[in-house]
Design a protein around this motif. Structure first.
Motif, PDB file in Angstrom:
ATOM      1  N   VAL A 134      -7.654   2.095   1.250  1.00 30.09           N
ATOM      2  CA  VAL A 134      -7.187   3.463   1.479  1.00 30.09           C
ATOM      3  C   VAL A 134      -6.195   3.859   0.386  1.00 30.09           C
ATOM      4  O   VAL A 134      -6.204   4.994  -0.108  1.00 30.09           O
ATOM      5  CB  VAL A 134      -6.564   3.613   2.877  1.00 30.09           C
ATOM      6  N   ALA A 135      -5.348   2.907  -0.027  1.00 33.33           N
ATOM      7  CA  ALA A 135      -4.392   3.186  -1.110  1.00 33.33           C
ATOM      8  C   ALA A 135      -5.123   3.506  -2.409  1.00 33.33           C
ATOM      9  O   ALA A 135      -4.694   4.380  -3.173  1.00 33.33           O
ATOM     10  CB  ALA A 135      -3.453   1.999  -1.298  1.00 33.33           C
TER      11      ALA A 135
ATOM     12  N   HIS B 140       0.793  -1.231   0.000  1.00 29.71           N
ATOM     13  CA  HIS B 140       0.000   0.000   0.000  1.00 29.71           C
ATOM     14  C   HIS B 140       0.829   1.287   0.000  1.00 29.71           C
ATOM     15  O   HIS B 140       0.395   2.309  -0.518  1.00 29.71           O
ATOM     16  CB  HIS B 140      -0.950   0.008   1.195  1.00 29.71           C
ATOM     17  N   HIS B 141       2.023   1.274   0.579  1.00 28.79           N
ATOM     18  CA  HIS B 141       2.898   2.455   0.622  1.00 28.79           C
ATOM     19  C   HIS B 141       2.240   3.673   1.262  1.00 28.79           C
ATOM     20  O   HIS B 141       2.560   4.825   0.925  1.00 28.79           O
ATOM     21  CB  HIS B 141       3.408   2.827  -0.771  1.00 28.79           C
ATOM     22  N   LEU B 142       1.318   3.468   2.198  1.00 34.56           N
ATOM     23  CA  LEU B 142       0.736   4.584   2.933  1.00 34.56           C
ATOM     24  C   LEU B 142       1.766   5.151   3.894  1.00 34.56           C
ATOM     25  O   LEU B 142       2.642   4.422   4.391  1.00 34.56           O
ATOM     26  CB  LEU B 142      -0.503   4.121   3.705  1.00 34.56           C
TER      27      LEU B 142
ATOM     28  N   GLN C 272      -6.101  -1.342   4.308  1.00 31.63           N
ATOM     29  CA  GLN C 272      -4.952  -0.571   3.841  1.00 31.63           C
ATOM     30  C   GLN C 272      -5.000  -0.381   2.320  1.00 31.63           C
ATOM     31  O   GLN C 272      -4.760   0.726   1.809  1.00 31.63           O
ATOM     32  CB  GLN C 272      -3.657  -1.276   4.233  1.00 31.63           C
TER      33      GLN C 272
ATOM     34  N   ALA D  67      -5.575   7.478   7.848  1.00 32.97           N
ATOM     35  CA  ALA D  67      -6.133   7.175   6.533  1.00 32.97           C
ATOM     36  C   ALA D  67      -6.621   8.454   5.859  1.00 32.97           C
ATOM     37  O   ALA D  67      -6.343   8.694   4.679  1.00 32.97           O
ATOM     38  CB  ALA D  67      -7.280   6.173   6.679  1.00 32.97           C
TER      39      ALA D  67
ATOM     40  N   ARG E 227      -6.326   7.051  -2.077  1.00 31.51           N
ATOM     41  CA  ARG E 227      -5.223   8.010  -2.271  1.00 31.51           C
ATOM     42  C   ARG E 227      -4.892   8.158  -3.751  1.00 31.51           C
ATOM     43  O   ARG E 227      -4.658   9.262  -4.244  1.00 31.51           O
ATOM     44  CB  ARG E 227      -3.982   7.544  -1.504  1.00 31.51           C
TER      45      ARG E 227
ATOM     46  N   ARG F  18      -4.337   5.070  11.809  1.00 26.80           N
ATOM     47  CA  ARG F  18      -3.107   4.999  11.035  1.00 26.80           C
ATOM     48  C   ARG F  18      -3.020   3.634  10.345  1.00 26.80           C
ATOM     49  O   ARG F  18      -3.684   2.685  10.752  1.00 26.80           O
ATOM     50  CB  ARG F  18      -1.896   5.242  11.936  1.00 26.80           C
ATOM     51  N   PRO F  19      -2.195   3.513   9.302  1.00 30.80           N
ATOM     52  CA  PRO F  19      -2.137   2.264   8.541  1.00 30.80           C
ATOM     53  C   PRO F  19      -1.883   1.019   9.384  1.00 30.80           C
ATOM     54  O   PRO F  19      -2.459  -0.038   9.101  1.00 30.80           O
ATOM     55  CB  PRO F  19      -0.978   2.521   7.558  1.00 30.80           C
TER      56      PRO F  19
ATOM     57  N   ASN G 130      -3.685  10.573   4.691  1.00 30.48           N
ATOM     58  CA  ASN G 130      -3.008   9.990   3.537  1.00 30.48           C
ATOM     59  C   ASN G 130      -3.705  10.346   2.229  1.00 30.48           C
ATOM     60  O   ASN G 130      -3.055  10.447   1.185  1.00 30.48           O
ATOM     61  CB  ASN G 130      -2.914   8.469   3.681  1.00 30.48           C
ATOM     62  N   ILE G 131      -5.014  10.521   2.279  1.00 30.56           N
ATOM     63  CA  ILE G 131      -5.770  10.869   1.076  1.00 30.56           C
ATOM     64  C   ILE G 131      -5.847  12.379   0.884  1.00 30.56           C
ATOM     65  O   ILE G 131      -5.928  12.873  -0.240  1.00 30.56           O
ATOM     66  CB  ILE G 131      -7.192  10.271   1.146  1.00 30.56           C
TER      67      ILE G 131
END
Length: 228
Positions: free
Chosen positions: A155-156, A97-99, A152, A105, A159, A143-144, A108-109
């Motif tokens: 969420v990726a 995912h590289h968050l 995850q 979350a 993003r 958080r991730p 991150n977006i």
């Protein structure tokens, strides 16, 4: 489905050109992607799918050939223009995912939108809407590390779509997930592609998932060929 959003024409790429160990990875790749279309790309290991995705996403330059986004030839643009185009027009999803681990979350977006000049309130509203659409709005403040693998990756996806890109490029986006979660996450991804009208090129080894996309192409011998 008539408008070509991403067009790849005659792409070639050779590493160590003219030196010992030269490897010609791409030998003339052609591909048209239309709005709302999801195309699966299957390839043997080492065939060059990551190289092709990086060139299509303006992260790398071809030796020859062109990349067109929305009818504009963008492959010859300078670094600053390519960065701006990539930020606005291209979304990336990877196997991992590289968050950013220190951010929630929601953050991150929101961050990619802020970097693109979107006001804070509008960025948060877009982020919350995307999280709601993928079913993880209740996890916005987490958080991730506090999210499951499927959460995850959802969420990726959000993003990647934060700045409403035209093109989505995904490299094994469900490769780290168990089969049941993989199916659920894939369904989420496909819904986002349809809802957002994206042109999606998705590299996968999962032939069952590939068969559920609009069409399938195989990268082998440095060229793309349709798979019946």
């Amino acid at each position: 489905m008539n408008d070509v959003t991403l067009r790849l024409k005659g792409l070639t790429k050779t590493y160590l050109k003219g030196k010992p160990g030269e490897v010609q990875v791409l030998r003339g790749v052609d591909l048209d992607l239309r709005a709302g279309e999801a195309v699966a790309m299957v390839a043997p290991s080492g065939a060059g799918k990551s190289t092709l995705l990086h060139i299509a996403g303006l992260l790398d330059m071809p030796d020859e050939g062109t990349v067109e986004i929305g009818g504009q030839n963008v492959s010859g643009e300078g670094d600053r223009t390519r960065t701006a185009l990539r930020r606005q027009d291209v979304g990336f999803v990877y196997q991992f995912h590289h968050l950013l681990p220190e951010f929630t979350a929601l953050e991150n977006i929101t961050l990619p939108q802020l970097a693109n000049g979107v006001p804070d309130k509008a960025a948060q509203a877009r982020a919350l809407d995307l999280l709601d659409r993928v079913g993880v709005a209740a996890r916005a403040s987490h958080r991730p590390a506090a999210l499951s693998g499927g959460e995850q990756q959802r969420v990726a996806f959000c993003r990647a779509l934060a700045n409403a890109p035209r093109v989505l490029l995904a490299d094994e986006p469900t490769g780290n997930l168990d089969p049941e979660t993989s199916d659920q996450v894939f369904d989420t991804l496909m819904k986002l592609v349809r809802d957002e009208g994206l042109s999606a090129l998705i590299a996968t080894h999962n032939l069952d998932l590939a068969a559920r996309m609009d069409r399938m192409v195989r990268l082998e011998g440095g060229v793309l060929r349709p798979v019946a």
